[in-house]
Design a protein around this motif. Structure first.
Motif, PDB file in Angstrom:
ATOM      1  N   UNK A  31       0.837  -1.203   0.000  1.00  0.00           N
ATOM      2  CA  UNK A  31       0.000   0.000   0.000  1.00  0.00           C
ATOM      3  C   UNK A  31       0.870   1.250   0.000  1.00  0.00           C
ATOM      4  N   UNK A  32       0.805   1.998  -1.097  1.00  0.00           N
ATOM      5  CA  UNK A  32       1.590   3.223  -1.208  1.00  0.00           C
ATOM      6  C   UNK A  32       1.243   4.212  -0.111  1.00  0.00           C
ATOM      7  N   UNK A  33      -0.012   4.213   0.321  1.00  0.00           N
ATOM      8  CA  UNK A  33      -0.447   5.174   1.341  1.00  0.00           C
ATOM      9  C   UNK A  33       0.003   4.788   2.746  1.00  0.00           C
ATOM     10  N   UNK A  34       0.574   3.585   2.874  1.00  0.00           N
ATOM     11  CA  UNK A  34       1.141   3.149   4.155  1.00  0.00           C
ATOM     12  C   UNK A  34       2.653   3.040   4.048  1.00  0.00           C
ATOM     13  N   UNK A  86       2.329  -2.271 -11.085  1.00  0.00           N
ATOM     14  CA  UNK A  86       1.231  -1.305 -10.942  1.00  0.00           C
ATOM     15  C   UNK A  86       1.229  -0.579  -9.593  1.00  0.00           C
ATOM     16  N   UNK A  87       1.719  -1.214  -8.535  1.00  0.00           N
ATOM     17  CA  UNK A  87       1.741  -0.545  -7.229  1.00  0.00           C
ATOM     18  C   UNK A  87       2.681   0.647  -7.208  1.00  0.00           C
ATOM     19  N   UNK A  88       3.590   0.712  -8.183  1.00  0.00           N
ATOM     20  CA  UNK A  88       4.516   1.843  -8.260  1.00  0.00           C
ATOM     21  C   UNK A  88       4.025   2.979  -9.130  1.00  0.00           C
ATOM     22  N   UNK A  89       2.850   2.807  -9.742  1.00  0.00           N
ATOM     23  CA  UNK A  89       2.302   3.879 -10.585  1.00  0.00           C
ATOM     24  C   UNK A  89       2.106   5.148  -9.767  1.00  0.00           C
ATOM     25  N   UNK A  90       2.462   6.273 -10.385  1.00  0.00           N
ATOM     26  CA  UNK A  90       2.345   7.553  -9.686  1.00  0.00           C
ATOM     27  C   UNK A  90       3.607   7.944  -8.943  1.00  0.00           C
TER      28      UNK A  90
END
Length: 388
Positions: free
Chosen positions: A144-147, A356-360
């Motif tokens: 989770x990018x937000x964590x 895909x979890x690294x997008x952005x």
């Protein structure tokens, strides 16, 4: 009939990401600043070079132990006891041609056709091809990018099936710069023990940390017998061209890996192992100097990135990479990286290259150029983003 094996024809094509695109532009004479490839900007310390030259002069020109130089394996085992809380013998150390070779031997020796291997995403792309060459299936467990890309047991356990054989861990983590905490590693270890899984732990950046404590997962209770830990001299001692690493595992797993290494390389080049021995025994001062310079370049990059519009960049706890959050810019990371290359002549890697979890996100390597070139890169990048 095709002369090329099916596993090669049907496997993933290895990509070097933005490096390949940059080479085409560089061929036209563009002045590019390379912040995409994790190549150390330092030179190998002189005392390590001299130890290698002396080994040549001393006549170390011939075959040596298939497992690696005995003195090196003993010294590395002692290093692991002192620094990594890993109680191993020299017989559990296998010298490899860098960590890439070590991970190939680990995967080929343990993964059967049809076995599933979990990569934590964002992942290091190079592991994908090796798993496929072994006939295994790659399964992604997105973090989770937000964590802050923390290890969460629920996200990983959701990817486990009866076919799961192993989990690949990279700690400190390329590309995110995370150094995983003891609690995170304990959560992963609990999963591995409960589901009877192997952990292949890539720890090439273990020495490049900035205040965070690196912990080897093999040092946790119940993990030594089910972990293959991979180290290398590549990053810490700026020995990327030397191709030297060490794999640590149980005697059973080392014997299995040797069935791979003895057939593909016989053993690692004899005389360069004396350079690795010098690094292991006497490299701490050189290492401290290089990590201090990496910290200064990290601080420079993070400070500059956080002043740019649409960019949020947490401080990397380790490695030589900043993983900058550019989601606010509202542009796919690959498109953004390509525009930065073409318009600013700075090469950074798109976060989507790591799944895909690294997008952005953009991965910015602060270890590959001099401080002066990095400062110039930040000026170019800031100017480009200010025009968007």
């Amino acid at each position: 009939m095709s002369l090329v094996a099916r596993r090669i024809r049907e496997g993933s094509k290895k990509s070097f990401g933005m490096f390949e695109k940059a080479m085409a532009l560089a061929a036209g004479g563009a002045d590019l600043i390379h912040l995409e490839v994790g190549r150390p900007s330092h030179d190998t310390p002189g005392h390590i070079v001299e130890a290698t030259v002396e080994a040549l002069r001393a006549g170390h020109h011939h075959y040596s132990d298939m497992r690696g130089l005995a003195e090196l394996r003993s010294a590395f085992a002692a290093k692991l006891a002192a620094e990594n809380a890993m109680d191993v013998t020299a017989e559990q150390v296998l010298v490899t041609n860098g960590l890439t070779h070590g991970s190939y031997a680990a995967i080929m020796a343990t993964v059967d056709p049809g076995d599933e291997v979990i990569l934590l995403e964002p992942y290091y792309p190079q592991h994908v091809g090796k798993i496929e060459l072994a006939g295994g299936k790659v399964v992604m467990a997105p973090l989770d990018a937000n964590a802050d890309f923390a290890i969460r047991a629920d996200l990983i356990e959701a990817a486990i099936t009866p076919a799961t054989k192993a989990i690949v861990l990279i700690n400190p983590c390329n590309p995110t710069g995370r150094v995983f905490t003891r609690a995170e590693l304990e959560a992963l270890a609990e999963l591995a023990i409960r589901h009877d899984l192997l952990v292949i732990s890539d720890e090439v950046y273990e020495a490049i940390t900035f205040g965070a404590k690196h912990i080897s997962i093999a040092s946790l209770p119940g993990m030594a017998e089910r972990t293959i830990t991979l180290f290398a001299y590549t990053k810490a001692f700026a020995m990327d061209g030397w191709r030297l690493g060490c794999a640590i595992a149980s005697p059973e797993l080392v014997a299995a890996m040797m069935k791979i290494t003895m057939n593909d390389v016989t053993h690692v080049n004899s005389f360069i192992q004396y350079g690795a021995l010098e690094a292991t025994l006497n490299g701490s001062a050189s290492l401290a100097e290089m990590v201090a310079e990496d910290r200064a370049k990290r601080d420079l990059v993070v400070r500059a990135l956080n002043q740019m519009p649409g960019v949020v960049c947490p401080e990397p706890e380790g490695t030589i990479y900043a993983f900058a959050d550019v989601r606010a810019i509202g542009m796919p990371s690959q498109v953004l990286a390509e525009r930065i290359l073409e318009e600013a002549h700075v090469v950074v890697e798109a976060g989507s290259f790591y799944g895909p979890a690294g997008e952005g996100f953009l991965r910015v390597c602060f270890g590959s150029e001099s401080r002066e070139r990095i400062e110039e890169a930040m000026v170019r990048l800031g100017t480009f983003l200010g025009r968007l």
